[in-house]
Design an enzyme around this catalytic site. Structure first.
Site, PDB file in Angstrom:
ATOM      1  N   TYR A  53      18.471   5.707  -6.890  1.00 15.46           N
ATOM      2  CA  TYR A  53      16.971   5.660  -7.136  1.00 15.46           C
ATOM      3  C   TYR A  53      16.172   5.287  -5.780  1.00 15.46           C
ATOM      4  CZ  TYR A  53      12.742   3.603  -9.443  1.00 15.46           C
ATOM      5  OH  TYR A  53      11.499   3.643  -9.865  1.00 15.46           O
ATOM      6  N   HIS A  84       5.203   0.283   8.391  1.00 17.49           N
ATOM      7  CA  HIS A  84       5.006   0.490   6.949  1.00 17.49           C
ATOM      8  C   HIS A  84       3.388   0.476   6.693  1.00 17.49           C
ATOM      9  CE1 HIS A  84       5.769  -1.617   2.807  1.00 17.49           C
ATOM     10  NE2 HIS A  84       5.576  -0.346   2.695  1.00 17.49           N
ATOM     11  N   GLY A 131     -13.219   0.900  -4.721  1.00 18.51           N
ATOM     12  CA  GLY A 131     -14.205   1.801  -4.073  1.00 18.51           C
ATOM     13  C   GLY A 131     -15.222   0.904  -3.093  1.00 18.51           C
ATOM     14  N   ARG A 185      14.479  -0.646  -5.299  1.00 14.42           N
ATOM     15  CA  ARG A 185      15.434  -1.019  -4.008  1.00 14.42           C
ATOM     16  C   ARG A 185      16.108  -2.243  -4.419  1.00 14.42           C
ATOM     17  NH1 ARG A 185      12.818  -2.811  -0.298  1.00 14.42           N
ATOM     18  NH2 ARG A 185      10.649  -3.145  -1.195  1.00 14.42           N
ATOM     19  N   ASP A 199       2.162   5.491   3.044  1.00 19.88           N
ATOM     20  CA  ASP A 199       3.108   4.599   2.968  1.00 19.88           C
ATOM     21  C   ASP A 199       3.768   4.287   4.464  1.00 19.88           C
ATOM     22  OD1 ASP A 199       4.700   2.316   1.673  1.00 19.88           O
ATOM     23  OD2 ASP A 199       6.457   3.792   1.895  1.00 19.88           O
ATOM     24  N   SER A 240       3.928  -4.914  -0.423  1.00 16.46           N
ATOM     25  CA  SER A 240       4.196  -4.081  -1.909  1.00 16.46           C
ATOM     26  C   SER A 240       2.984  -4.782  -2.817  1.00 16.46           C
ATOM     27  CB  SER A 240       5.132  -4.197  -2.310  1.00 16.46           C
ATOM     28  OG  SER A 240       6.260  -3.673  -1.466  1.00 16.46           O
ATOM     29  N   ALA A 241       2.497  -4.033  -3.664  1.00 16.02           N
ATOM     30  CA  ALA A 241       1.677  -4.457  -4.727  1.00 16.02           C
ATOM     31  C   ALA A 241       0.309  -4.819  -4.132  1.00 16.02           C
ATOM     32  CB  ALA A 241       2.624  -5.514  -5.486  1.00 16.02           C
ATOM     33  N   CYS A 242      -0.292  -4.394  -3.157  1.00 15.47           N
ATOM     34  CA  CYS A 242      -1.483  -4.780  -2.805  1.00 15.47           C
ATOM     35  C   CYS A 242      -2.433  -3.551  -2.655  1.00 15.47           C
ATOM     36  CB  CYS A 242      -1.399  -5.265  -1.106  1.00 15.47           C
ATOM     37  SG  CYS A 242      -0.701  -6.875  -1.114  1.00 15.47           S
ATOM     38  N   GLY A 243      -1.921  -2.672  -3.217  1.00 22.77           N
ATOM     39  CA  GLY A 243      -2.866  -1.354  -3.474  1.00 22.77           C
ATOM     40  C   GLY A 243      -3.081  -0.434  -2.246  1.00 22.77           C
ATOM     41  N   LYS A 296      12.557   4.863   3.120  1.00 27.82           N
ATOM     42  CA  LYS A 296      12.570   3.441   3.932  1.00 27.82           C
ATOM     43  C   LYS A 296      13.560   3.282   4.976  1.00 27.82           C
ATOM     44  CE  LYS A 296       9.311   2.113   1.178  1.00 27.82           C
ATOM     45  NZ  LYS A 296       7.910   1.604   1.872  1.00 27.82           N
ATOM     46  N   ARG A 351       7.679   5.260 -11.254  1.00 30.79           N
ATOM     47  CA  ARG A 351       7.189   5.911 -10.077  1.00 30.79           C
ATOM     48  C   ARG A 351       6.875   7.298 -10.475  1.00 30.79           C
ATOM     49  NH1 ARG A 351       6.877   3.131  -5.554  1.00 30.79           N
ATOM     50  NH2 ARG A 351       7.466   1.135  -5.902  1.00 30.79           N
TER      51      ARG A 351
HETATM   52  O1  O2Y Z   1      11.626   0.817  -5.678  1.00 23.95           O
HETATM   53  C1  O2Y Z   1      11.893   1.662  -4.913  1.00 23.95           C
HETATM   54  O2  O2Y Z   1      12.756   2.187  -4.605  1.00 23.95           O
HETATM   55  C2  O2Y Z   1      10.598   2.355  -4.143  1.00 23.95           C
HETATM   56  S1  O2Y Z   1       9.986   1.160  -3.062  1.00 23.95           S
HETATM   57  C3  O2Y Z   1       8.578   2.121  -2.246  1.00 23.95           C
HETATM   58  C4  O2Y Z   1       8.133   3.229  -2.662  1.00 23.95           C
HETATM   59  C5  O2Y Z   1       7.194   3.766  -2.113  1.00 23.95           C
HETATM   60  C6  O2Y Z   1       6.433   2.960  -1.236  1.00 23.95           C
HETATM   61  N1  O2Y Z   1       6.778   1.743  -0.935  1.00 23.95           N
HETATM   62  C7  O2Y Z   1       7.623   1.285  -1.400  1.00 23.95           C
HETATM   63  C8  O2Y Z   1       7.959  -0.244  -1.019  1.00 23.95           C
HETATM   64  O3  O2Y Z   1       8.844  -1.009  -1.417  1.00 23.95           O
HETATM   65  O4  O2Y Z   1       7.016  -0.548  -0.133  1.00 23.95           O
HETATM   66 MN    MN Z   2       6.096   0.976   0.958  1.00 21.54          MN
END
Ligand code: O2Y
Ligand code: MN
Length: 605
Positions: free
Chosen positions: A215, A244, A515, A73, A292, A267-270, A224, A388
């Site tokens: 993309y 979200h 877990g 994005r 999501d 993002s990136a918190c699992g 989104k 992805r």
């Molecule tokens: O980089 C992208 O285009 C995807 S971003 C994304 C995809 C799936 C779930 N969440 C996200 C995000 O950035 O929060």
């Molecule tokens: Mn997301």
């Protein structure tokens, strides 16, 4: 595959398709029916064009490699084009809608030469759900079509529900790479240069225009763009929440009692890992409703009902393994699209932290030969960091049957979280709804690697994990949350929690996560159930470490530390919110949040 005639009697839709076709000048128009035959034909054309590689090891699965400039994005090219700049707020890129339309119309002129324009009718949410919304995406990318087949409900049934007069959200997309006659893509991912990419939202018209990127979140416009940015605007005026958030179902097997939990993390918190968690504690089961996005509406019975508007997962590959997320690994065994991962010699996929070494020579995401060199810490990764998988949600072994429930599921708890190595405890519960809104408003993750203008150790705030996804002023968004709370009677109001799996001690994670997070979910379940035990603290309710179901790998001292109030740390937190965070929202910051801030400050002494 050929369907140039509109199968719809919706005059407004047909007129819009005609108008866009005369602007973009495609060679042909194709109305998508959403069938498997259509998907297979489109995939075959992508294979023939050298853009897709079939994977011998995974039935009906394909690998794509994007252009290196088109891998994520692009927030700097994402716009909220509301009439007034103040409506977009200080945290969105605003642009005058008239100016933007002029600029983008010039780009769209003739941009589909040599290509087909696909018309994708799609439903976000189970078709016919009162919470669902219909969109129609026009795109010149067959890659987008096949991804939309997985991520949304696509095809003729959607047109049936739309009928002749139904409402739909127009979503226009072009990769921005017209072809001259006799030209083809030559096996290369088509897109426009970065300064020509636009991901534009017109909230007053509830319209999306995207140009130049093929993309993910830039191009699969149901996700989104529609389900968060445009839906958040609709939700504000219609009295619901577009969030979200993942949605999970947790069952206590001893009495088959169930709770539904929605959770927002930056993002990136699992998030996907939590949505598909395998509990380490006996007698508990977790199932996935969504990973999501959640759309939540107050119901007539005084509860808050949520649906997952999506039909698939667009998950990050690196880090996904049988250890971190076995359910995601099983979800992608077949019928999956992979983008920018590495290819093995025997026709499988590989990525960093997949759980085993690269099996021999690979082709990396650039399409170049790659041999793993473990002695070289600086070796460029074989898979892109944002590579992805796109997989149907119904392939997840723990997908909850309620995933298809038209009415949605009644939410019992809402969780907020972020990566916070210090200060924020493992879990604490809001004293009431407005305190919970305060918690959502201060969400953030600590910066771990130096970014251009940010210091390591600073907190990058991402309120409600919605900063990149809210289609209007965040101050108005906080107010909307407070108003929605008033519409739900106290008894039906979800309880709100803040979790932090990422506390560190002596430079190492203090909590094992994955877990083992089921132990925290168990406490949350019991708090919702009325059977839980908690202690009241200045920052909210917390488990008593003496009663908490502790894993063996965590010492009693460590547990005490991560379940205590770090008063000095919280005083610094409050000062940061006061000086750096809340002032961003100016006079739109609700007084209720100022009051919550003052109340915590007072309680901390
Ligand atoms: O980089 C992208 O285009 C995807 S971003 C994304 C995809 C799936 C779930 N969440 C996200 C995000 O950035 O929060
Ligand atoms: Mn997301």
């Amino acid at each position: 595959m050929s369907c140039c005639e509109s199968p719809s009697n919706h005059e407004k839709l047909n007129a819009w398709v005609k108008e866009i076709a005369s602007l973009t000048e495609p060679d042909s128009i194709y109305w998508c029916d959403g069938t498997k035959a259509e998907y297979d034909e489109m995939v075959q054309s992508l294979i023939d064009a050298g853009l897709a590689t079939p994977l011998k090891k995974r039935p009906n699965s394909y690998l794509f490699r994007s252009d290196p400039s088109d891998v994520a994005r692009v927030e700097s090219r994402t716009y909220i084009a509301s009439k007034s700049k103040d409506d977009a707020g200080p945290t969105n890129n605003w642009i005058d809608p008239k100016e933007l339309k002029k600029e983008m119309t010039a780009l769209y002129k003739g941009c589909m030469h040599g290509r087909t324009m696909y018309v994708i009718p799609f439903s976000m949410g189970p078709i016919g759900s009162p919470i669902a919304k219909i969109g129609v995406e026009l795109t010149d990318s067959p890659y987008v079509v096949i991804n939309m087949h997985i991520m949304a409900r696509v095809g003729v049934k959607v047109l049936e529900v739309l009928g002749a007069k139904g409402e739909f959200i127009p979503c226009l997309h072009s990769i921005g790479k017209p072809l001259l006659s006799c030209q083809d893509d030559n096996g290369k991912w088509p897109c426009a240069p970065i300064d020509k990419k636009y991901i534009a939202h017109f909230p007053e018209e509830k319209t999306i225009w995207s140009y130049g990127s093929g993309y993910g979140g830039n191009a699969l416009l149901g996700k989104k763009c529609l389900a968060l940015r445009i839906a958040s605007v609709a939700a504000k005026s219609e009295g619901w929440l577009a969030e979200h958030m993942l949605i999970l179902k947790i069952t206590r097997e001893s009495d088959n009692k169930v709770k539904y939990i929605a959770a927002a993390f930056p993002s990136a918190c699992g998030k996907t890992n939590l949505a598909m968690l395998v509990p380490t504690i006996k007698g508990w089961k977790v199932e996935t409703v969504g990973d999501d996005i959640a759309w939540m509406r107050p119901g007539k019975d005084g509860k808050l009902y949520a649906i997952n508007p999506e039909a698939g997962f667009f998950g990050v590959a690196p880090g996904t393994s049988m250890d971190s997320n076995p359910n995601a690994m099983h979800s992608i065994e077949e019928n999956t699209i992979f983008t920018n991962v590495a290819l093995t010699e025997d026709g499988d996929v590989w990525w960093e932290q997949i759980g085993y070494d690269a099996p021999g020579k690979l082709i990396d995401w650039h399409g170049k030969e790659w041999v793993q060199d473990k002695s070289n810490k600086d070796q460029a990764p074989a898979a892109h960091g944002n590579s992805r998988f796109t997989a149907p949600a119904k392939q997840c072994p723990v997908i909850a049957p309620e995933f298809e429930e038209l009415a949605g599921v009644p939410i019992d708890a809402i969780l907020f979280g972020g990566r916070r190595p210090s200060t924020i405890p493992l879990v604490h519960q809001a004293k009431n709804w407005n305190h919970g809104v305060f918690m959502g408003s201060i969400v953030g993750s600590e910066i771990t690697a130096a970014a251009l203008d940010l210091k390591v150790g600073d907190v990058r705030r991402d309120p409600f994990a919605m900063l990149p996804f809210c289609g209007y002023h965040m101050g108005d968004y906080f107010k909307h949350w407070i108003e929605v709370g008033k519409k739900i009677p106290e008894a039906g109001r979800p309880k709100i929690f803040f979790v932090n799996w990422f506390r560190k001690k002596d430079g190492k994670f203090a909590w094992p996560g994955y877990g083992e997070n089921s132990r925290v979910l168990k406490w949350i379940f019991e708090q919702c159930d009325g059977s839980g035990k908690s202690v009241d603290t200045p920052i909210g309710l917390m488990p008593d470490p003496a009663n908490f179901d502790k894993p063996d790998s965590v010492s009693e001292d460590t547990l005490k530390e991560i379940l205590s109030v770090d008063v000095e740390g919280w005083k610094k937190e409050i000062a940061d919110i006061k000086q750096n965070h809340y002032p961003k929202f100016g006079n739109k910051l609700p007084k209720e949040l100022q009051e919550e801030l003052a109340a915590i400050e007072k309680r901390l002494g």
